[in-house]
Design a protein around this motif. Structure first.
Motif, PDB file in Angstrom:
ATOM      1  N   UNK A 119       2.398 -25.691 -15.071  1.00 42.79           N
ATOM      2  CA  UNK A 119       3.481 -26.110 -14.162  1.00 42.79           C
ATOM      3  C   UNK A 119       4.612 -26.766 -14.954  1.00 42.79           C
ATOM      4  N   UNK A 120       4.252 -27.597 -15.922  1.00 45.03           N
ATOM      5  CA  UNK A 120       5.259 -28.276 -16.737  1.00 45.03           C
ATOM      6  C   UNK A 120       6.075 -27.291 -17.566  1.00 45.03           C
ATOM      7  N   UNK A 121       5.434 -26.189 -17.971  1.00 48.41           N
ATOM      8  CA  UNK A 121       6.130 -25.197 -18.804  1.00 48.41           C
ATOM      9  C   UNK A 121       7.305 -24.554 -18.080  1.00 48.41           C
ATOM     10  N   UNK A 122       7.251 -24.555 -16.758  1.00 50.01           N
ATOM     11  CA  UNK A 122       8.292 -23.886 -15.980  1.00 50.01           C
ATOM     12  C   UNK A 122       9.511 -24.771 -15.712  1.00 50.01           C
ATOM     13  N   UNK A 123       9.387 -26.055 -15.975  1.00 55.66           N
ATOM     14  CA  UNK A 123      10.534 -26.949 -15.742  1.00 55.66           C
ATOM     15  C   UNK A 123      11.010 -27.614 -17.032  1.00 55.66           C
ATOM     16  N   UNK A 124      10.424 -27.202 -18.162  1.00 58.10           N
ATOM     17  CA  UNK A 124      10.858 -27.710 -19.467  1.00 58.10           C
ATOM     18  C   UNK A 124      11.272 -26.520 -20.333  1.00 58.10           C
ATOM     19  N   UNK A 125      12.053 -26.815 -21.370  1.00 56.96           N
ATOM     20  CA  UNK A 125      12.574 -25.737 -22.207  1.00 56.96           C
ATOM     21  C   UNK A 125      12.209 -25.874 -23.681  1.00 56.96           C
ATOM     22  N   UNK A 126      12.063 -27.112 -24.161  1.00 52.08           N
ATOM     23  CA  UNK A 126      11.935 -27.271 -25.609  1.00 52.08           C
ATOM     24  C   UNK A 126      10.690 -28.035 -26.064  1.00 52.08           C
ATOM     25  N   UNK A 150      12.500 -35.145 -17.239  1.00 52.12           N
ATOM     26  CA  UNK A 150      13.338 -36.176 -17.888  1.00 52.12           C
ATOM     27  C   UNK A 150      13.109 -36.187 -19.395  1.00 52.12           C
ATOM     28  N   UNK A 151      11.855 -36.107 -19.809  1.00 52.09           N
ATOM     29  CA  UNK A 151      11.536 -36.174 -21.239  1.00 52.09           C
ATOM     30  C   UNK A 151      12.118 -34.986 -21.996  1.00 52.09           C
ATOM     31  N   UNK A 152      12.116 -33.819 -21.359  1.00 52.92           N
ATOM     32  CA  UNK A 152      12.600 -32.605 -22.012  1.00 52.92           C
ATOM     33  C   UNK A 152      14.097 -32.687 -22.334  1.00 52.92           C
ATOM     34  N   UNK A 153      14.794 -33.558 -21.653  1.00 51.48           N
ATOM     35  CA  UNK A 153      16.239 -33.698 -21.877  1.00 51.48           C
ATOM     36  C   UNK A 153      16.575 -34.655 -23.017  1.00 51.48           C
ATOM     37  N   UNK A 154      15.540 -35.317 -23.570  1.00 51.64           N
ATOM     38  CA  UNK A 154      15.760 -36.257 -24.669  1.00 51.64           C
ATOM     39  C   UNK A 154      15.625 -35.542 -26.008  1.00 51.64           C
TER      40      UNK A 154
END
Length: 326
Positions: free
Chosen positions: A51-58, A25-29
């Motif tokens: 693990x977080x690196x694989x579901x976030x982009x920025x 959710x945070x990565x989309x802000x």
């Protein structure tokens, strides 16, 4: 109010599933700069961030903090370089001395000379991260003609240094790319930010400060109670924070919190957290209350506020409320 840049700290109050949900959710802000994972005697930071690196982009991904006693610099360098590959250059290494209680009673390592050890630790990380053969002969660490096998994605991974006392704050300005401050009373935070800006002119130094944060528009008092409980816990178990707060305006509260914590734990000790203490240290209450508090803390000169998420009720709904607040 929309804050241009902020981070979120996702800690042990959350399950692994909840951490990943919040990270996505945070990565989309647009305004979320970074996500941070603390480490004490529970969840391990680097694997969680992997693990977080694989579901976030920025978003940048930081440890806040890993201590300088339980791992060698080589181990942290390997972890950080691996995370940097997984995340495509989004790693921040957050380092700290931690406390004697954790270092000695959990890791079984002697807690001594944290400042001197920190300097050597950062020296070693910088050398290893260049990807060349390293020879280092220090008081605490020795590396004999070794080169990391995994070629680094970049030759400089940012290092942020946690600091409480003046010596560590000064060291951070000299050695690190940023500092991680925590539980620093408002007026003291203002002075510290000003000192760091003067000491790091032209350096692009990040002054990050983490704030206990709990929000509820449905029940602002419940949010304040949640924040007070977390604050009471850190005062009671964090020797450096306890001493620092006692020396900077909160001697009575610290004494009462420590005494009550020994008898009844954090929930019981929270009743000795004064309104003045909450106002000076944390962000809590309704969305409007929290926006006002954050605006006040930003006026001190910090460059990266990090909100330590304390869910009030359901974690997913609570985090959505936090994201929408800022």
């Amino acid at each position: 109010m929309t804050v241009e840049k902020l981070g979120y700290s996702l800690g042990p109050l959350l399950s692994m599933h909840e951490i990943l949900l919040c990270a996505k959710m945070a990565d989309q802000q647009e305004n979320v700069d970074s996500l941070w994972v603390p480490e004490s005697w529970g969840r391990e930071s680097f694997s969680t961030l992997g693990a977080m690196s694989q579901i976030t982009k920025k978003v940048r991904l930081g440890t806040s903090i890993v201590n300088i006693y339980s791992r060698t610099p080589a181990t942290v360098a390997m972890a950080a370089i691996t995370l940097d590959v997984l995340s495509n250059k989004r790693t921040i290494i957050g380092l700290g001395a931690s406390t004697a209680a954790i270092v000695e009673n959990w890791h079984g390592v002697q807690f001594n000379k944290p400042a001197s050890r920190m300097k050597e630790y950062i020296d070693c990380l910088r050398l290893i991260n260049r990807g060349r053969k390293v020879k280092y002969n220090g008081e605490f660490f020795k590396i004999n003609n070794f080169k990391i096998l995994q070629h680094p994605q970049r030759t400089h991974i940012p290092i942020f240094m946690a600091a409480v006392n003046k010596r560590m704050v000064s060291m951070a300005s000299e050695l690190a790319d940023g500092t991680l401050l925590y539980l620093r009373p408002f007026q003291v935070l203002k002075r510290t930010a000003n000192q760091l800006k003067q000491a790091t002119k032209g350096k692009g130094f990040e002054i990050a400060c983490s704030f206990i944060c709990a929000i509820s528009n449905k029940d602002p008092q419940k949010a304040r109670d949640r924040a007070a409980t977390t604050l009471a816990f850190y005062v009671a178990v964090g020797k450096y924070y306890s001493k620092f707060l006692a020396e900077n305006g909160f001697k009575i509260e610290v004494e009462e919190i420590n005494a009550e914590y020994r008898k009844g734990g954090a929930d019981s000790a929270a009743k000795f957290v004064s309104d003045r203490m909450l106002s000076s240290l944390v962000i809590c209450g309704s969305s409007e209350d929290c926006r006002e508090s954050l605006s006040k803390f930003l006026s001190t000169g910090i460059t990266l506020p990090i909100l330590q998420f304390n869910p009030v009720g359901d974690s997913e709904s609570s985090f959505k409320e936090m994201l929408s607040t800022f």
